[in-house]
Design a protein around this motif. Structure first.
Motif, PDB file in Angstrom:
ATOM      1  N   ALA A 100       0.831  -1.203   0.000  1.00 26.74           N
ATOM      2  CA  ALA A 100       0.000   0.000   0.000  1.00 26.74           C
ATOM      3  C   ALA A 100       0.867   1.254   0.000  1.00 26.74           C
ATOM      4  CB  ALA A 100      -0.937  -0.011   1.204  1.00 26.74           C
ATOM      5  N   GLU A 101       1.938   1.226   0.783  1.00 23.07           N
ATOM      6  CA  GLU A 101       2.855   2.378   0.806  1.00 23.07           C
ATOM      7  C   GLU A 101       3.422   2.645  -0.584  1.00 23.07           C
ATOM      8  OE1 GLU A 101       7.185   3.666   2.707  1.00 23.07           O
ATOM      9  OE2 GLU A 101       6.537   1.569   2.728  1.00 23.07           O
ATOM     10  N   ALA A 102       3.809   1.599  -1.293  1.00 24.62           N
ATOM     11  CA  ALA A 102       4.383   1.767  -2.631  1.00 24.62           C
ATOM     12  C   ALA A 102       3.386   2.436  -3.566  1.00 24.62           C
ATOM     13  CB  ALA A 102       4.812   0.413  -3.182  1.00 24.62           C
ATOM     14  N   ARG A 103       2.120   2.045  -3.467  1.00 29.87           N
ATOM     15  CA  ARG A 103       1.091   2.673  -4.299  1.00 29.87           C
ATOM     16  C   ARG A 103       0.946   4.157  -3.963  1.00 29.87           C
ATOM     17  NH1 ARG A 103      -3.443  -0.435  -6.593  1.00 29.87           N
ATOM     18  NH2 ARG A 103      -2.959  -2.663  -6.629  1.00 29.87           N
ATOM     19  N   VAL A 104       0.931   4.461  -2.662  1.00 25.27           N
ATOM     20  CA  VAL A 104       0.770   5.861  -2.234  1.00 25.27           C
ATOM     21  C   VAL A 104       1.957   6.699  -2.691  1.00 25.27           C
ATOM     22  CG1 VAL A 104       0.719   7.380  -0.211  1.00 25.27           C
ATOM     23  CG2 VAL A 104      -0.734   5.340  -0.282  1.00 25.27           C
ATOM     24  N   ARG A 105       3.153   6.203  -2.478  1.00 27.02           N
ATOM     25  CA  ARG A 105       4.346   6.989  -2.808  1.00 27.02           C
ATOM     26  C   ARG A 105       4.519   7.146  -4.320  1.00 27.02           C
ATOM     27  NH1 ARG A 105       7.158   8.410   1.560  1.00 27.02           N
ATOM     28  NH2 ARG A 105       7.213   7.081   3.408  1.00 27.02           N
ATOM     29  N   ALA A 106       4.057   6.169  -5.084  1.00 29.27           N
ATOM     30  CA  ALA A 106       4.136   6.307  -6.543  1.00 29.27           C
ATOM     31  C   ALA A 106       3.279   7.469  -7.021  1.00 29.27           C
ATOM     32  CB  ALA A 106       3.699   5.004  -7.209  1.00 29.27           C
ATOM     33  N   ALA A 107       2.155   7.671  -6.353  1.00 31.03           N
ATOM     34  CA  ALA A 107       1.250   8.759  -6.740  1.00 31.03           C
ATOM     35  C   ALA A 107       1.617  10.081  -6.087  1.00 31.03           C
ATOM     36  CB  ALA A 107      -0.188   8.387  -6.369  1.00 31.03           C
ATOM     37  N   ARG A 108       2.161  10.014  -4.865  1.00 26.27           N
ATOM     38  CA  ARG A 108       2.432  11.235  -4.108  1.00 26.27           C
ATOM     39  C   ARG A 108       3.777  11.113  -3.385  1.00 26.27           C
ATOM     40  NH1 ARG A 108      -2.447  12.941  -0.385  1.00 26.27           N
ATOM     41  NH2 ARG A 108      -1.278  14.893  -0.495  1.00 26.27           N
ATOM     42  N   PRO A 109       4.873  11.257  -4.089  1.00 27.23           N
ATOM     43  CA  PRO A 109       6.192  11.027  -3.472  1.00 27.23           C
ATOM     44  C   PRO A 109       6.561  12.033  -2.388  1.00 27.23           C
ATOM     45  CG  PRO A 109       6.416  11.909  -5.696  1.00 27.23           C
ATOM     46  CD  PRO A 109       4.981  11.563  -5.523  1.00 27.23           C
ATOM     47  N   GLU A 110       5.832  13.144  -2.310  1.00 31.15           N
ATOM     48  CA  GLU A 110       6.191  14.188  -1.344  1.00 31.15           C
ATOM     49  C   GLU A 110       5.605  13.965   0.043  1.00 31.15           C
ATOM     50  OE1 GLU A 110       2.048  15.289  -2.408  1.00 31.15           O
ATOM     51  OE2 GLU A 110       3.723  14.310  -3.421  1.00 31.15           O
ATOM     52  N   VAL A 111       4.769  12.938   0.218  1.00 29.93           N
ATOM     53  CA  VAL A 111       4.080  12.775   1.493  1.00 29.93           C
ATOM     54  C   VAL A 111       4.884  11.930   2.478  1.00 29.93           C
ATOM     55  CG1 VAL A 111       1.821  12.967   0.381  1.00 29.93           C
ATOM     56  CG2 VAL A 111       2.802  10.690   0.800  1.00 29.93           C
ATOM     57  N   ALA A 112       4.598  12.149   3.752  1.00 31.32           N
ATOM     58  CA  ALA A 112       5.002  11.195   4.782  1.00 31.32           C
ATOM     59  C   ALA A 112       3.941  10.100   4.825  1.00 31.32           C
ATOM     60  CB  ALA A 112       5.103  11.883   6.136  1.00 31.32           C
ATOM     61  N   VAL A 113       4.363   8.890   5.130  1.00 34.36           N
ATOM     62  CA  VAL A 113       3.430   7.769   5.197  1.00 34.36           C
ATOM     63  C   VAL A 113       3.464   7.182   6.602  1.00 34.36           C
ATOM     64  CG1 VAL A 113       2.839   5.471   4.330  1.00 34.36           C
ATOM     65  CG2 VAL A 113       3.622   7.235   2.744  1.00 34.36           C
ATOM     66  N   ALA A 114       2.282   6.967   7.158  1.00 34.22           N
ATOM     67  CA  ALA A 114       2.164   6.364   8.494  1.00 34.22           C
ATOM     68  C   ALA A 114       1.253   5.152   8.405  1.00 34.22           C
ATOM     69  CB  ALA A 114       1.606   7.377   9.492  1.00 34.22           C
ATOM     70  N   ALA A 115       1.362   4.290   9.394  1.00 31.71           N
ATOM     71  CA  ALA A 115       0.479   3.129   9.514  1.00 31.71           C
ATOM     72  C   ALA A 115       0.001   3.049  10.951  1.00 31.71           C
ATOM     73  CB  ALA A 115       1.207   1.846   9.130  1.00 31.71           C
ATOM     74  N   MET A 116      -1.261   2.684  11.130  1.00 29.49           N
ATOM     75  CA  MET A 116      -1.847   2.594  12.463  1.00 29.49           C
ATOM     76  C   MET A 116      -2.737   1.364  12.559  1.00 29.49           C
ATOM     77  SD  MET A 116      -4.248   5.402  14.425  1.00 29.49           S
ATOM     78  CE  MET A 116      -5.796   4.873  13.638  1.00 29.49           C
ATOM     79  N   CYS A 117      -2.688   0.693  13.682  1.00 29.37           N
ATOM     80  CA  CYS A 117      -3.560  -0.452  13.909  1.00 29.37           C
ATOM     81  C   CYS A 117      -5.019  -0.011  13.905  1.00 29.37           C
ATOM     82  CB  CYS A 117      -3.249  -1.088  15.261  1.00 29.37           C
ATOM     83  SG  CYS A 117      -1.591  -1.769  15.391  1.00 29.37           S
ATOM     84  N   ALA A 118      -5.887  -0.942  13.536  1.00 26.22           N
ATOM     85  CA  ALA A 118      -7.320  -0.643  13.520  1.00 26.22           C
ATOM     86  C   ALA A 118      -8.005  -0.984  14.834  1.00 26.22           C
ATOM     87  CB  ALA A 118      -8.001  -1.407  12.386  1.00 26.22           C
ATOM     88  N   ASP A 119      -7.323  -1.732  15.705  1.00 27.26           N
ATOM     89  CA  ASP A 119      -7.967  -2.189  16.943  1.00 27.26           C
ATOM     90  C   ASP A 119      -7.709  -1.211  18.090  1.00 27.26           C
ATOM     91  OD1 ASP A 119      -5.276  -2.785  17.054  1.00 27.26           O
ATOM     92  OD2 ASP A 119      -5.548  -4.776  17.931  1.00 27.26           O
ATOM     93  N   LEU A 120      -8.141   0.042  17.872  1.00 22.49           N
ATOM     94  CA  LEU A 120      -7.924   1.109  18.851  1.00 22.49           C
ATOM     95  C   LEU A 120      -9.263   1.766  19.179  1.00 22.49           C
ATOM     96  CD1 LEU A 120      -4.745   2.648  17.193  1.00 22.49           C
ATOM     97  CD2 LEU A 120      -4.799   1.409  19.375  1.00 22.49           C
ATOM     98  N   PRO A 121     -10.125   1.093  19.928  1.00 25.91           N
ATOM     99  CA  PRO A 121     -11.480   1.605  20.167  1.00 25.91           C
ATOM    100  C   PRO A 121     -11.545   2.830  21.063  1.00 25.91           C
ATOM    101  CG  PRO A 121     -11.085  -0.349  21.507  1.00 25.91           C
ATOM    102  CD  PRO A 121      -9.920  -0.228  20.564  1.00 25.91           C
ATOM    103  N   CYS A 122     -10.465   3.124  21.777  1.00 30.97           N
ATOM    104  CA  CYS A 122     -10.446   4.299  22.666  1.00 30.97           C
ATOM    105  C   CYS A 122      -9.910   5.548  21.984  1.00 30.97           C
ATOM    106  CB  CYS A 122      -9.548   4.035  23.871  1.00 30.97           C
ATOM    107  SG  CYS A 122      -9.904   2.568  24.800  1.00 30.97           S
ATOM    108  N   LEU A 123      -9.331   5.414  20.818  1.00 29.80           N
ATOM    109  CA  LEU A 123      -8.551   6.491  20.215  1.00 29.80           C
ATOM    110  C   LEU A 123      -9.325   7.800  20.125  1.00 29.80           C
ATOM    111  CD1 LEU A 123      -5.872   7.256  18.834  1.00 29.80           C
ATOM    112  CD2 LEU A 123      -6.935   6.600  16.663  1.00 29.80           C
ATOM    113  N   VAL A 124      -8.644   8.876  20.524  1.00 32.12           N
ATOM    114  CA  VAL A 124      -9.204  10.220  20.365  1.00 32.12           C
ATOM    115  C   VAL A 124      -8.291  11.015  19.438  1.00 32.12           C
ATOM    116  CG1 VAL A 124     -10.385  10.219  22.585  1.00 32.12           C
ATOM    117  CG2 VAL A 124      -8.046  11.096  22.443  1.00 32.12           C
ATOM    118  N   ALA A 125      -8.898  11.905  18.663  1.00 31.98           N
ATOM    119  CA  ALA A 125      -8.170  12.628  17.625  1.00 31.98           C
ATOM    120  C   ALA A 125      -7.038  13.475  18.193  1.00 31.98           C
ATOM    121  CB  ALA A 125      -9.134  13.507  16.838  1.00 31.98           C
ATOM    122  N   ASP A 126      -7.242  14.064  19.361  1.00 37.48           N
ATOM    123  CA  ASP A 126      -6.217  14.937  19.936  1.00 37.48           C
ATOM    124  C   ASP A 126      -4.917  14.178  20.196  1.00 37.48           C
ATOM    125  OD1 ASP A 126      -7.942  17.059  19.856  1.00 37.48           O
ATOM    126  OD2 ASP A 126      -8.353  17.098  22.011  1.00 37.48           O
TER     127      ASP A 126
END
Length: 208
Positions: free
Chosen positions: A89-115
């Motif tokens: 997935a990162e390779a696809r993103v960077r091929a289209a937008r090489p200037e971005v930073a790329v992050a990954a986050m787990c989906a099992d975070l039911p408490c997560l708050v945006a702040d």
């Protein structure tokens, strides 16, 4: 000008998700593990959508019919390997937008708050290290990883990943972000998450 950040969130098909929550197939708090897995993901994605430090959110999944307004979706090309799926997935993103930073986050975070996600993203993108990670509540796993523009993400998620990410040169995020660290793999984790306060989708799944 701030650096745009694209966040990848891998989501397993529900039939394979959260089996450790109920190894004998029993419900947890009255909810089946697949229902909880979807609720966790929706709460985590909702928090990410409210994070002003993210430019784009990409869900990496093969779950049929799963999508969230405001996000993009890429197929899971990992063949069951989370780190391969993220790298593809990162390779696809960077091929289209090489200037971005790329992050990954787990989906099992039911408490997560945006702040708290905002705090972690800002520390990771503003630090001297080219890669940074957030260790889980136990300090052994990883819930979040970020690589600066034109730097390979090199994900090493899985048991013991915090040490592996540190050894690979990623810097630990020092900020106190308990909702970003509280992933849920077991029934005990879920109780700890409930103590912190879960999001609306998880609350609904637990009280349905």
């Amino acid at each position: 000008m701030s650096t745009p950040v694209v966040l990848l969130i891998p989501v397993k098909p529900w039939v394979r998700a959260k089996s450790r929550l109920s190894p004998q197939g029993r419900t947890i708090g009255g909810a089946e593990p697949p229902l909880l897995a979807e609720a966790f993901a929706r709460d985590a994605i909702a928090a990410a959508l409210a994070c002003p430090s993210l430019d784009e959110i990409v869900i990496v999944t093969d779950q049929p019919g799963f999508s969230v307004a405001g996000t993009q979706t890429l197929p899971d090309e990992g063949g069951g390997d989370l780190n391969v799926a993220l790298s593809c997935a990162e390779a696809r993103v960077r091929a289209a937008r090489p200037e971005v930073a790329v992050a990954a986050m787990c989906a099992d975070l039911p408490c997560l708050v945006a702040d708290e996600l905002t705090i972690a993203v800002d520390e990771a993108i503003g630090g001297d290290a080219e890669r940074a990670f957030v260790a889980d509540a136990e300090g052994t796993g990883t819930t979040f990883l970020l690589a600066h523009p034109r730097v390979v993400l090199a994900p090493l998620f899985g048991p013991g990943s915090a040490q592996r990410h540190a050894r690979s040169g990623a810097a630990p995020v020092a900020a106190g972000v308990p909702t970003l660290r509280r992933d849920v793999d077991t029934a005990a984790d879920l109780e700890a998450a409930r103590d912190l306060g879960v999001g609306p989708h998880t609350r609904a799944a637990l009280t349905a």
